[in-house]
Scaffold this motif. Sequence first.
Motif, short mmCIF file in Angstrom:
data_model
loop_
_atom_site.label_atom_id
_atom_site.label_comp_id
_atom_site.label_asym_id
_atom_site.label_seq_id
_atom_site.Cartn_x
_atom_site.Cartn_y
_atom_site.Cartn_z
N LEU A 177 0.83 -1.20 0.00
CA LEU A 177 0.00 0.00 0.00
C LEU A 177 0.87 1.26 0.00
CD1 LEU A 177 -2.75 1.44 0.22
CD2 LEU A 177 -2.53 1.22 2.70
N TYR A 178 1.89 1.27 0.85
CA TYR A 178 2.78 2.43 0.91
C TYR A 178 3.48 2.65 -0.42
CZ TYR A 178 2.32 3.13 5.97
OH TYR A 178 1.85 3.41 7.23
N ARG A 179 3.92 1.58 -1.06
CA ARG A 179 4.56 1.72 -2.38
C ARG A 179 3.59 2.31 -3.39
NH1 ARG A 179 8.12 -3.13 -1.75
NH2 ARG A 179 6.23 -4.34 -2.01
N MET A 222 3.77 15.30 -1.55
CA MET A 222 3.12 15.15 -0.25
C MET A 222 3.36 16.37 0.64
SD MET A 222 4.16 11.25 0.60
CE MET A 222 3.89 9.93 -0.57
N MET A 223 4.59 16.88 0.63
CA MET A 223 4.93 18.02 1.47
C MET A 223 4.14 19.26 1.07
SD MET A 223 6.85 21.04 1.57
CE MET A 223 7.97 20.89 0.21
N THR A 224 4.06 19.54 -0.22
CA THR A 224 3.33 20.74 -0.64
C THR A 224 1.85 20.66 -0.28
OG1 THR A 224 3.10 19.87 -2.91
CG2 THR A 224 4.94 21.40 -2.50
N GLN A 225 1.30 19.47 -0.34
CA GLN A 225 -0.09 19.29 0.08
C GLN A 225 -0.25 19.56 1.57
OE1 GLN A 225 -1.31 15.25 -1.21
NE2 GLN A 225 -3.12 16.33 -1.97
N ALA A 226 0.69 19.03 2.34
CA ALA A 226 0.57 19.08 3.80
C ALA A 226 0.75 20.47 4.39
CB ALA A 226 1.59 18.12 4.43
N VAL A 227 1.59 21.30 3.77
CA VAL A 227 1.91 22.59 4.41
C VAL A 227 0.97 23.72 4.02
CG1 VAL A 227 4.35 22.00 4.71
CG2 VAL A 227 3.63 23.30 2.69
N ASP A 242 -0.72 10.74 3.68
CA ASP A 242 0.15 10.01 2.75
C ASP A 242 1.62 10.06 3.15
OD1 ASP A 242 -2.09 9.38 1.28
OD2 ASP A 242 -1.63 10.71 -0.40
N ILE A 243 2.01 11.06 3.90
CA ILE A 243 3.42 11.21 4.29
C ILE A 243 3.93 9.96 5.00
CG2 ILE A 243 5.01 12.52 5.77
CD1 ILE A 243 3.21 15.00 5.17
N GLU A 244 3.06 9.30 5.75
CA GLU A 244 3.47 8.10 6.47
C GLU A 244 3.95 7.00 5.54
OE1 GLU A 244 1.71 7.47 10.68
OE2 GLU A 244 0.02 7.86 9.31
N ALA A 245 3.56 7.05 4.28
CA ALA A 245 4.01 6.05 3.31
C ALA A 245 5.53 6.10 3.14
CB ALA A 245 3.31 6.26 1.97
N LEU A 246 6.13 7.23 3.47
CA LEU A 246 7.59 7.37 3.32
C LEU A 246 8.37 6.77 4.48
CD1 LEU A 246 7.57 10.98 1.86
CD2 LEU A 246 8.21 8.89 0.64
N GLN A 247 7.68 6.27 5.49
CA GLN A 247 8.34 5.66 6.64
C GLN A 247 9.30 4.56 6.24
OE1 GLN A 247 5.21 4.28 9.20
NE2 GLN A 247 6.06 5.33 10.94
N ILE A 270 3.24 6.07 -2.80
CA ILE A 270 4.42 6.79 -3.29
C ILE A 270 4.38 6.87 -4.82
CG2 ILE A 270 6.93 6.63 -3.56
CD1 ILE A 270 6.95 5.47 -0.65
N MET A 271 4.07 5.79 -5.47
CA MET A 271 4.02 5.80 -6.94
C MET A 271 2.89 6.69 -7.46
SD MET A 271 6.69 4.38 -7.88
CE MET A 271 6.39 4.44 -9.64
#
Length: 146
Positions: free
Chosen positions: A9-11, A75-80, A113-118, A14-15
Amino acid sequence: MSFSNLDTLYRQVIMDHYKNPRNRGTIEDDTLSVNMNNPTCGDRIQLQMKLQDGKVVEAKFIGEGCSISLASASMMTQAVKGLKVDEALALSDIFSDMMLGNDYDDKRFDLGDIEALQGVTKFPARIKCATLAWKALEKGLNEGQE
């Protein structure tokens, strides 16, 4: 959910961000602009942000690089967007802790979604890819406050 299913799911997340980046492009009016690169793997990003009344009201990026680098920027631009400058910097600190494998506060912000980068923490050489956009965020916001 099993670890294998979660990893898959995380992959996929990210994709999805890599193939369909959110906030890719430029901001035309007066913005903060930060250029960063990761010479070890060739990732490059230009982050643009518009600040108003101490908040990030717009954030976009252009660049090239690996899937992790560009997905992280998306993900970062969405989050901030919509966060106060100090909140965006706090979120960046949380992301940094996550990338270093440290305990982090996952209650203060919905990481989504940021958690997918864990999973990147399993591949130390890729941590710089994941953090490139976040380092640009920190640099831009710190310069913007001066």
